[in-house]
Design a protein around this motif. Structure first.
Motif, PDB file in Angstrom:
ATOM      1  N   ILE A 130       0.868  -1.174   0.000  1.00 55.46           N
ATOM      2  CA  ILE A 130       0.000   0.000   0.000  1.00 55.46           C
ATOM      3  C   ILE A 130       0.903   1.222   0.000  1.00 55.46           C
ATOM      4  O   ILE A 130       1.785   1.352   0.864  1.00 55.46           O
ATOM      5  CB  ILE A 130      -0.916   0.025   1.237  1.00 55.46           C
ATOM      6  CG1 ILE A 130      -1.889  -1.165   1.219  1.00 55.46           C
ATOM      7  CG2 ILE A 130      -1.689   1.345   1.322  1.00 55.46           C
ATOM      8  CD1 ILE A 130      -2.642  -1.362   2.523  1.00 55.46           C
ATOM      9  N   ILE A 131       0.718   2.093  -0.973  1.00 51.90           N
ATOM     10  CA  ILE A 131       1.494   3.333  -1.034  1.00 51.90           C
ATOM     11  C   ILE A 131       0.528   4.509  -0.969  1.00 51.90           C
ATOM     12  O   ILE A 131      -0.375   4.628  -1.798  1.00 51.90           O
ATOM     13  CB  ILE A 131       2.345   3.407  -2.316  1.00 51.90           C
ATOM     14  CG1 ILE A 131       3.404   2.290  -2.309  1.00 51.90           C
ATOM     15  CG2 ILE A 131       3.006   4.781  -2.440  1.00 51.90           C
ATOM     16  CD1 ILE A 131       4.301   2.274  -3.534  1.00 51.90           C
ATOM     17  N   ASN A 132       0.724   5.350   0.031  1.00 50.65           N
ATOM     18  CA  ASN A 132      -0.108   6.537   0.205  1.00 50.65           C
ATOM     19  C   ASN A 132       0.703   7.777  -0.167  1.00 50.65           C
ATOM     20  O   ASN A 132       1.833   7.957   0.306  1.00 50.65           O
ATOM     21  CB  ASN A 132      -0.588   6.653   1.649  1.00 50.65           C
ATOM     22  CG  ASN A 132      -1.498   5.502   2.040  1.00 50.65           C
ATOM     23  OD1 ASN A 132      -2.200   4.944   1.197  1.00 50.65           O
ATOM     24  ND2 ASN A 132      -1.506   5.146   3.315  1.00 50.65           N
ATOM     25  N   ILE A 133       0.127   8.616  -1.016  1.00 52.31           N
ATOM     26  CA  ILE A 133       0.805   9.849  -1.413  1.00 52.31           C
ATOM     27  C   ILE A 133       0.438  10.943  -0.412  1.00 52.31           C
ATOM     28  O   ILE A 133      -0.674  11.461  -0.416  1.00 52.31           O
ATOM     29  CB  ILE A 133       0.433  10.278  -2.844  1.00 52.31           C
ATOM     30  CG1 ILE A 133       0.672   9.127  -3.825  1.00 52.31           C
ATOM     31  CG2 ILE A 133       1.247  11.515  -3.232  1.00 52.31           C
ATOM     32  CD1 ILE A 133       2.094   8.604  -3.874  1.00 52.31           C
ATOM     33  N   SER A 134       1.390  11.261   0.444  1.00 51.97           N
ATOM     34  CA  SER A 134       1.235  12.367   1.374  1.00 51.97           C
ATOM     35  C   SER A 134       1.860  13.600   0.724  1.00 51.97           C
ATOM     36  O   SER A 134       1.604  13.882  -0.443  1.00 51.97           O
ATOM     37  CB  SER A 134       1.876  12.026   2.725  1.00 51.97           C
ATOM     38  OG  SER A 134       1.694  13.091   3.639  1.00 51.97           O
ATOM     39  N   SER A 135       2.694  14.311   1.429  1.00 53.14           N
ATOM     40  CA  SER A 135       3.312  15.534   0.909  1.00 53.14           C
ATOM     41  C   SER A 135       4.363  15.979   1.901  1.00 53.14           C
ATOM     42  O   SER A 135       4.317  15.620   3.093  1.00 53.14           O
ATOM     43  CB  SER A 135       2.248  16.625   0.757  1.00 53.14           C
ATOM     44  OG  SER A 135       2.829  17.892   0.524  1.00 53.14           O
ATOM     45  N   ILE A 136       5.300  16.790   1.433  1.00 55.82           N
ATOM     46  CA  ILE A 136       6.204  17.436   2.375  1.00 55.82           C
ATOM     47  C   ILE A 136       5.394  18.273   3.368  1.00 55.82           C
ATOM     48  O   ILE A 136       5.798  18.480   4.509  1.00 55.82           O
ATOM     49  CB  ILE A 136       7.243  18.298   1.618  1.00 55.82           C
ATOM     50  CG1 ILE A 136       8.360  18.741   2.555  1.00 55.82           C
ATOM     51  CG2 ILE A 136       6.586  19.484   0.918  1.00 55.82           C
ATOM     52  CD1 ILE A 136       9.512  19.442   1.845  1.00 55.82           C
ATOM     53  N   ALA A 137       4.197  18.711   2.922  1.00 53.84           N
ATOM     54  CA  ALA A 137       3.285  19.446   3.802  1.00 53.84           C
ATOM     55  C   ALA A 137       2.600  18.525   4.801  1.00 53.84           C
ATOM     56  O   ALA A 137       1.778  18.977   5.595  1.00 53.84           O
ATOM     57  CB  ALA A 137       2.243  20.195   2.977  1.00 53.84           C
ATOM     58  N   GLY A 138       2.943  17.239   4.765  1.00 51.52           N
ATOM     59  CA  GLY A 138       2.469  16.303   5.773  1.00 51.52           C
ATOM     60  C   GLY A 138       3.468  16.103   6.890  1.00 51.52           C
ATOM     61  O   GLY A 138       3.235  15.322   7.818  1.00 51.52           O
ATOM     62  N   VAL A 139       4.593  16.823   6.815  1.00 46.65           N
ATOM     63  CA  VAL A 139       5.595  16.763   7.884  1.00 46.65           C
ATOM     64  C   VAL A 139       6.126  18.148   8.255  1.00 46.65           C
ATOM     65  O   VAL A 139       6.694  18.331   9.327  1.00 46.65           O
ATOM     66  CB  VAL A 139       6.784  15.853   7.502  1.00 46.65           C
ATOM     67  CG1 VAL A 139       6.376  14.399   7.526  1.00 46.65           C
ATOM     68  CG2 VAL A 139       7.360  16.214   6.145  1.00 46.65           C
ATOM     69  N   ILE A 140       5.939  19.127   7.354  1.00 40.71           N
ATOM     70  CA  ILE A 140       6.438  20.485   7.586  1.00 40.71           C
ATOM     71  C   ILE A 140       5.286  21.466   7.363  1.00 40.71           C
ATOM     72  O   ILE A 140       4.601  21.387   6.338  1.00 40.71           O
ATOM     73  CB  ILE A 140       7.588  20.828   6.615  1.00 40.71           C
ATOM     74  CG1 ILE A 140       8.770  19.873   6.812  1.00 40.71           C
ATOM     75  CG2 ILE A 140       8.041  22.275   6.792  1.00 40.71           C
ATOM     76  CD1 ILE A 140       9.866  20.048   5.773  1.00 40.71           C
TER      77      ILE A 140
END
Length: 243
Positions: A130-140
């Motif tokens: 399973i690969i979920n596309i988050s974002s750099i905006a999901g950590v910063i």
């Protein structure tokens, strides 16, 4: 072309990362289920061993029906990429709450729907990714990204939780966190001043040269590693992006 009949499900496959992933996986003969609301964009690719369905990932029943239809034809899902997402940037003090709901529904609930549709079967088979596309905006955190960050921090967090649940069953759960990449995503934002500011920032760092194809190839690489190898979190940005 390699011959590979494993079924790969990609949401948000009508543009951006999704359409580039479709092209990359098709090169090696994978069976594909492409899902998005703009079916004509996916069908125009004319990829072999590919089923295209018009699906809104927030509607779990239609999402699941499409996956089961593809599995009946191609076999069980070996990889799902929960890529469908929207980015509606705005100042939380003034942004329309409807835009918050849209992002939370698509970016979080859509991902949760996709995971639930495949995870129980993957547990039984003791394999799958399973690969979920988050974002750099999901950590910063970023200015004017409050609700978007909330949705992507949510994706990052829920991916960690599900990874813990699935790892004893030999199922990989990966989080991909791209930085700024030229796609249609920014076009979702309704505040032109924010769009202009975002573009000015990209120019100030020397523009963004990383492409959606670069991200797609990175995702394919992570998937094609041996099942025992889990690149849990991948943050991928343009070299010139410093935040």
């Amino acid at each position: 072309m390699k011959t590979n009949n494993k079924l790969i499900v990609i949401t948000g496959a009508s543009s951006g990362f999704g359409i580039e992933m479709a092209k990359e996986f098709a090169k090696d003969g994978y069976s594909l289920l492409l899902l998005a609301r703009r079916i004509e964009k996916m069908e125009a690719l004319k990829l072999p061993n590919t089923m295209c369905r018009k699906v809104d990932v927030t509607h779990k029943d239609e999402f699941e029906a499409a996956v089961r239809e593809a599995e009946a034809k191609f076999g069980k899902t070996d990889l799902i990429v929960n890529n469908a997402g929207v980015m509606l940037l705005g100042d939380i003090a003034t942004q329309d709450a409807k835009e918050w709901k849209t992002m939370l529904d698509v970016n979080v609930m859509g991902v949760m729907n996709g995971m639930q549709i495949v995870m129980n079967d993957m547990k039984l088979r003791k394999t799958g990714t399973i690969i979920n596309i988050s974002s750099i905006a999901g950590v910063i955190p970023f200015d004017n990204h409050a609700a978007y960050c909330a949705s992507k921090f949510g994706v990052t967090g829920l991916t960690k939780v599900v990874r813990g649940q699935m790892s004893p069953f030999n199922v990989r759960v990966l989080s991909i966190m791209p930085g700024a990449v030229k796609t249609e995503l920014l076009g979702h934002t309704t505040d032109q001043s924010i769009i202009d500011g975002y573009n000015d920032w990209k120019e100030s760092v020397g523009a963004v040269n990383i492409t959606a194809t670069d991200v797609a190839q990175t995702i394919k690489y992570a998937y094609e590693l041996p099942q025992a190898v889990s690149l849990r979190e991948i943050m991928i940005t343009d070299t010139k992006q410093d935040a």
